[in-house]
Design a protein around this motif. Sequence first.
Motif, short mmCIF file in Angstrom:
data_model
loop_
_atom_site.label_atom_id
_atom_site.label_comp_id
_atom_site.label_asym_id
_atom_site.label_seq_id
_atom_site.Cartn_x
_atom_site.Cartn_y
_atom_site.Cartn_z
N VAL A 115 52.34 50.44 37.44
CA VAL A 115 52.09 50.28 38.88
C VAL A 115 50.61 50.42 39.19
CG1 VAL A 115 52.50 51.33 41.15
CG2 VAL A 115 54.41 50.96 39.60
N LEU A 116 49.95 51.39 38.58
CA LEU A 116 48.51 51.56 38.82
C LEU A 116 47.72 50.36 38.29
CD1 LEU A 116 48.14 55.36 38.05
CD2 LEU A 116 48.23 54.24 40.30
N ALA A 117 48.11 49.84 37.14
CA ALA A 117 47.45 48.65 36.60
C ALA A 117 47.73 47.43 37.48
CB ALA A 117 47.91 48.39 35.16
N LEU A 118 48.91 47.38 38.09
CA LEU A 118 49.23 46.29 39.01
C LEU A 118 48.31 46.32 40.23
CD1 LEU A 118 51.03 43.95 39.96
CD2 LEU A 118 52.56 45.68 40.96
N ILE A 119 48.01 47.50 40.72
CA ILE A 119 47.08 47.63 41.85
C ILE A 119 45.70 47.12 41.44
CG2 ILE A 119 45.90 49.28 43.37
CD1 ILE A 119 48.58 50.91 43.26
N VAL A 120 45.26 47.48 40.25
CA VAL A 120 43.97 46.98 39.73
C VAL A 120 44.01 45.45 39.64
CG1 VAL A 120 42.46 46.92 37.69
CG2 VAL A 120 43.41 49.10 38.48
N TYR A 121 45.12 44.91 39.17
CA TYR A 121 45.29 43.46 39.05
C TYR A 121 45.16 42.78 40.42
CZ TYR A 121 47.91 39.06 38.61
OH TYR A 121 48.30 37.75 38.67
N ILE A 122 45.83 43.31 41.41
CA ILE A 122 45.83 42.70 42.74
C ILE A 122 44.43 42.73 43.35
CG2 ILE A 122 46.66 42.97 45.12
CD1 ILE A 122 49.33 43.98 43.83
N VAL A 123 43.79 43.89 43.31
CA VAL A 123 42.46 44.03 43.92
C VAL A 123 41.44 43.18 43.18
CG1 VAL A 123 40.58 45.66 44.38
CG2 VAL A 123 42.94 46.31 44.89
N SER A 124 41.42 43.27 41.87
CA SER A 124 40.43 42.48 41.12
C SER A 124 40.73 40.98 41.22
CB SER A 124 40.36 42.93 39.66
OG SER A 124 41.61 42.85 39.03
N SER B 154 41.83 39.45 43.87
CA SER B 154 41.29 38.97 45.14
C SER B 154 39.77 38.77 45.04
CB SER B 154 41.64 39.91 46.29
OG SER B 154 40.91 41.11 46.21
N PHE B 155 39.11 39.62 44.25
CA PHE B 155 37.66 39.43 44.05
C PHE B 155 37.38 38.24 43.15
CE2 PHE B 155 37.40 43.60 45.88
CZ PHE B 155 36.18 43.59 46.53
N ALA B 156 38.22 38.05 42.14
CA ALA B 156 38.00 36.94 41.21
C ALA B 156 38.17 35.59 41.90
CB ALA B 156 38.96 37.04 40.03
N LEU B 157 39.09 35.51 42.86
CA LEU B 157 39.37 34.22 43.49
C LEU B 157 38.60 33.98 44.78
CD1 LEU B 157 43.22 34.02 42.95
CD2 LEU B 157 41.43 32.79 41.73
N ARG B 158 38.25 35.01 45.52
CA ARG B 158 37.65 34.77 46.84
C ARG B 158 36.54 35.74 47.25
NH1 ARG B 158 40.51 30.96 49.96
NH2 ARG B 158 42.53 30.52 49.06
N ARG B 159 36.75 37.01 47.03
CA ARG B 159 35.87 38.00 47.66
C ARG B 159 34.52 38.20 47.00
NH1 ARG B 159 39.31 42.48 50.63
NH2 ARG B 159 41.00 41.14 51.29
N LEU C 296 41.93 30.33 39.19
CA LEU C 296 40.60 30.78 38.77
C LEU C 296 39.76 29.59 38.31
CD1 LEU C 296 38.72 33.20 38.26
CD2 LEU C 296 39.66 33.28 35.94
N GLY C 297 40.35 28.72 37.51
CA GLY C 297 39.63 27.53 37.07
C GLY C 297 39.23 26.65 38.25
N TRP C 298 40.14 26.47 39.19
CA TRP C 298 39.84 25.67 40.37
C TRP C 298 38.78 26.31 41.24
CZ3 TRP C 298 45.50 24.23 42.02
CH2 TRP C 298 45.96 23.21 41.19
N SER C 299 38.72 27.64 41.26
CA SER C 299 37.71 28.30 42.09
C SER C 299 36.30 27.96 41.60
CB SER C 299 37.92 29.81 42.13
OG SER C 299 37.57 30.42 40.90
N HIS C 300 36.19 27.61 40.32
CA HIS C 300 34.89 27.23 39.75
C HIS C 300 34.66 25.72 39.77
CE1 HIS C 300 33.84 31.22 38.34
NE2 HIS C 300 35.08 31.36 37.90
N SER C 301 35.73 24.96 39.52
CA SER C 301 35.53 23.52 39.35
C SER C 301 35.93 22.67 40.56
CB SER C 301 36.32 23.04 38.13
OG SER C 301 37.71 23.20 38.36
#
Length: 120
Positions: free
Chosen positions: A75-84, A86-91, A24-29
């Motif tokens: 498990v449901l929170a894990l799905i939220v983690y994975i999807v969010s 991918s948005f935080a790093l690339r999408r 995440l830090g690298w995606s910004h810097s």
Amino acid sequence: MYTTLKTIHVASVTLSIALFVIRLGWSHSAPARLELTWVRIVPHVVDTVLLASAIALTMILHQYPFVHAWLTAKVLALIVYIVSGSFALRRARTRAGRGAAAGIVLASVGYIVAVAVTPG
């Protein structure tokens, strides 16, 4: 066997979160670092070990998602983690969108850890 698997699981959780924060830090810097071969491979290996250890622990403990509420919540929170994640790093197209997604990632991680350590 249980203690070894739990240790592997907790270490994988810690490493997965640390790698996410670094990326995440690298995606910004320094977004070019996200294209390094090891950066593209290692997080997937760590997350595979994490998932495999989680599945093994559920089988040892005989506690399964959609049967036990606490594990279903994780498990449901894990799905939220994975999807969010991918948005935080690339999408996400904007810095604000990436920031909001990163906040959701961190909140979901906090929730998953809280559920994991809460006796119940």
